[in-house]
Scaffold this motif. Structure first.
Motif, mmCIF file in Angstrom:
data_model
loop_
_atom_site.group_PDB
_atom_site.id
_atom_site.type_symbol
_atom_site.label_atom_id
_atom_site.label_comp_id
_atom_site.label_asym_id
_atom_site.label_seq_id
_atom_site.Cartn_x
_atom_site.Cartn_y
_atom_site.Cartn_z
ATOM 1 N N ARG A 1 -4.939 -15.811 -7.904
ATOM 2 C CA ARG A 1 -4.410 -14.928 -8.953
ATOM 3 C C ARG A 1 -2.988 -14.504 -8.577
ATOM 4 O O ARG A 1 -2.744 -13.387 -8.139
ATOM 5 N N ILE A 2 -2.076 -15.464 -8.746
ATOM 6 C CA ILE A 2 -0.682 -15.218 -8.389
ATOM 7 C C ILE A 2 0.186 -15.556 -9.595
ATOM 8 O O ILE A 2 -0.008 -16.583 -10.245
ATOM 9 N N GLN B 1 -3.926 -1.478 -2.055
ATOM 10 C CA GLN B 1 -3.049 -2.415 -2.759
ATOM 11 C C GLN B 1 -2.829 -3.689 -1.945
ATOM 12 O O GLN B 1 -2.815 -4.790 -2.497
ATOM 13 N N ILE B 2 -2.657 -3.547 -0.655
ATOM 14 C CA ILE B 2 -2.461 -4.713 0.210
ATOM 15 C C ILE B 2 -3.718 -5.572 0.222
ATOM 16 O O ILE B 2 -3.648 -6.799 0.106
ATOM 17 N N GLU B 3 -4.864 -4.923 0.349
ATOM 18 C CA GLU B 3 -6.120 -5.672 0.343
ATOM 19 C C GLU B 3 -6.321 -6.397 -0.989
ATOM 20 O O GLU B 3 -6.756 -7.550 -1.022
ATOM 21 N N GLN B 4 -5.995 -5.718 -2.100
ATOM 22 C CA GLN B 4 -6.117 -6.337 -3.425
ATOM 23 C C GLN B 4 -5.169 -7.525 -3.542
ATOM 24 O O GLN B 4 -5.533 -8.568 -4.065
ATOM 25 N N SER B 5 -3.966 -7.385 -3.032
ATOM 26 C CA SER B 5 -2.991 -8.473 -3.067
ATOM 27 C C SER B 5 -3.490 -9.675 -2.268
ATOM 28 O O SER B 5 -3.368 -10.822 -2.712
ATOM 29 N N ARG B 6 -4.046 -9.422 -1.100
ATOM 30 C CA ARG B 6 -4.602 -10.516 -0.289
ATOM 31 C C ARG B 6 -5.737 -11.212 -1.029
ATOM 32 O O ARG B 6 -5.840 -12.441 -1.027
ATOM 33 N N GLU B 7 -6.603 -10.423 -1.654
ATOM 34 C CA GLU B 7 -7.718 -10.989 -2.413
ATOM 35 C C GLU B 7 -7.200 -11.819 -3.593
ATOM 36 O O GLU B 7 -7.703 -12.913 -3.856
ATOM 37 N N ASP B 8 -6.198 -11.294 -4.300
ATOM 38 C CA ASP B 8 -5.606 -12.028 -5.428
ATOM 39 C C ASP B 8 -5.048 -13.371 -4.971
ATOM 40 O O ASP B 8 -5.259 -14.396 -5.619
ATOM 41 N N ARG B 9 -4.308 -13.366 -3.859
ATOM 42 C CA ARG B 9 -3.748 -14.623 -3.353
ATOM 43 C C ARG B 9 -4.845 -15.597 -2.937
ATOM 44 O O ARG B 9 -4.770 -16.789 -3.231
#
Length: 92
Positions: free
Chosen positions: A68-69, A56-64
């Motif tokens: 994709r925020i 989830q953290i890695e996905q959040s970093r990728e989204d940012r």
């Protein structure tokens, strides 16, 4: 610094009666502090091993990184839509 526990016990025996409550409270504080530190370390250890959390953290970093925020309003709409989807699935 090394302290002989027997010397410490003797010092405690000679503390004035009116100071004993403060010493007792301080010892309680020290014990609580150590317990909290142990729990915090345990939490860090558990989090570092939680593969789903890491994903989830890695996905959040990728989204940012990819822009994709959601702002507050977009996030609220997203959650409302997810709730509607969930409720419609429950009614099937």
């Amino acid at each position: 610094m090394s302290v002989n526990r027997e010397d410490l016990k003797r010092l405690i025996d000679f503390i004035h009666e009116e100071d004993t409550v403060e010493v007792y409270d301080f010892i309680g504080y020290l014990n609580m502090k150590r317990e909290r530190e142990a729990i915090d370390q345990m939490d860090i250890d558990l989090f570092s091993e939680d593969q789903e959390l890491i994903r989830q953290i890695e996905q959040s970093r990728e989204d940012r990184a990819n822009g994709r925020i959601y702002d507050q309003e977009q996030g609220l709409k997203y959650l409302q839509n997810k709730i509607k989807e969930f409720e419609s699935e429950q009614n099937l």
